[in-house]
Design a protein around this motif. Structure first.
Motif, PDB file in Angstrom:
ATOM      1  N   MET A   1       0.888  -1.121  -0.035  1.00 43.56           N
ATOM      2  CA  MET A   1      -0.129   0.177  -0.010  1.00 43.56           C
ATOM      3  C   MET A   1       1.015   1.051   0.008  1.00 43.56           C
ATOM      4  O   MET A   1       1.941   1.217   0.589  1.00 43.56           O
ATOM      5  N   ASP A   5      -2.730   5.835  -2.174  1.00 38.28           N
ATOM      6  CA  ASP A   5      -3.969   4.814  -1.941  1.00 38.28           C
ATOM      7  C   ASP A   5      -5.050   5.241  -0.881  1.00 38.28           C
ATOM      8  O   ASP A   5      -6.129   4.920  -1.032  1.00 38.28           O
ATOM      9  N   VAL A   6      -4.411   6.313   0.017  1.00 35.48           N
ATOM     10  CA  VAL A   6      -5.366   6.761   1.097  1.00 35.48           C
ATOM     11  C   VAL A   6      -5.542   8.328   0.735  1.00 35.48           C
ATOM     12  O   VAL A   6      -6.635   8.763   1.120  1.00 35.48           O
ATOM     13  N   LYS A  39     -10.043  12.340   7.157  1.00 34.26           N
ATOM     14  CA  LYS A  39     -10.236  10.790   6.935  1.00 34.26           C
ATOM     15  C   LYS A  39     -10.723   9.944   7.993  1.00 34.26           C
ATOM     16  O   LYS A  39     -10.659  10.614   9.078  1.00 34.26           O
ATOM     17  N   ASP A  42      -9.848   4.351  10.293  1.00 34.74           N
ATOM     18  CA  ASP A  42      -9.456   3.131   9.301  1.00 34.74           C
ATOM     19  C   ASP A  42      -8.289   3.893   8.508  1.00 34.74           C
ATOM     20  O   ASP A  42      -7.306   3.243   8.339  1.00 34.74           O
ATOM     21  N   ASP A  43      -8.704   4.927   7.884  1.00 35.66           N
ATOM     22  CA  ASP A  43      -7.709   5.478   6.707  1.00 35.66           C
ATOM     23  C   ASP A  43      -6.447   6.056   7.737  1.00 35.66           C
ATOM     24  O   ASP A  43      -5.097   5.923   6.995  1.00 35.66           O
ATOM     25  N   LYS A  45      -5.128   4.745  10.348  1.00 35.61           N
ATOM     26  CA  LYS A  45      -4.652   3.641  10.659  1.00 35.61           C
ATOM     27  C   LYS A  45      -3.549   3.059   9.673  1.00 35.61           C
ATOM     28  O   LYS A  45      -2.462   2.564   9.593  1.00 35.61           O
ATOM     29  N   LYS A  46      -4.293   3.168   8.413  1.00 38.04           N
ATOM     30  CA  LYS A  46      -3.466   2.781   6.940  1.00 38.04           C
ATOM     31  C   LYS A  46      -2.226   3.644   6.850  1.00 38.04           C
ATOM     32  O   LYS A  46      -1.192   3.217   6.486  1.00 38.04           O
ATOM     33  N   VAL A  47      -2.483   4.922   6.942  1.00 41.57           N
ATOM     34  CA  VAL A  47      -1.349   5.727   6.999  1.00 41.57           C
ATOM     35  C   VAL A  47      -0.238   5.485   8.178  1.00 41.57           C
ATOM     36  O   VAL A  47       0.958   5.370   7.868  1.00 41.57           O
ATOM     37  N   GLN A  49       0.365   2.667   9.343  1.00 43.05           N
ATOM     38  CA  GLN A  49       1.108   1.356   9.046  1.00 43.05           C
ATOM     39  C   GLN A  49       2.258   1.667   7.985  1.00 43.05           C
ATOM     40  O   GLN A  49       3.306   1.025   7.884  1.00 43.05           O
ATOM     41  N   ILE A  50       1.855   2.609   7.032  1.00 46.51           N
ATOM     42  CA  ILE A  50       2.944   3.061   5.935  1.00 46.51           C
ATOM     43  C   ILE A  50       4.092   3.626   6.676  1.00 46.51           C
ATOM     44  O   ILE A  50       5.410   3.614   6.571  1.00 46.51           O
TER      45      ILE A  50
END
Length: 110
Positions: A1, A5-6, A39, A42-43, A45-47, A49-50
């Protein structure tokens, strides 16, 4: 990812460019400009993780100084003062690193 993507590539570019000068970084302004504040959790949290490059579940000081590079390859490294300020803003439990819930809270309170 990847970050795009976010978040929108144009927002990332604009936000990273706004803090290109040394000692100009403001996490509150950056998270708003890049569109992360708007955002979902969940978004966010995605950031996280990156940005958590070693997948330890935390963003440590060594990763914090590279936060702009995490958003865009042409981002600069934060100064020691900027890194400490960012760590102090996000590290609510005083363990010297920022966990995912601390990151989400830091972004949300901007």
């Amino acid at each position: 990812m990847s970050m795009t993507d976010v978040l929108a590539a144009a927002d990332i570019s604009k936000a990273v460019g706004a803090f290109a000068a040394p000692d100009s970084f403001s996490h509150k302004k950056f998270f708003e400009m890049v569109g992360l504040k708007a955002k979902s959790k969940d978004d966010m949290k995605k950031v996280f993780q990156i940005l958590d490059q070693d997948a330890s579940g935390f963003i440590e000081e060594e990763e914090l100084c590279l936060i702009l590079k995490g958003f865009a390859a042409n981002g600069r490294t934060l100064s020691a003062k900027e890194t400490k300020d960012l760590l102090n803003a996000g590290d609510k439990d005083g363990d010297g690193k920022i966990g995912v819930e601390e990151f989400v809270a830091m972004v949300a309170e901007c």
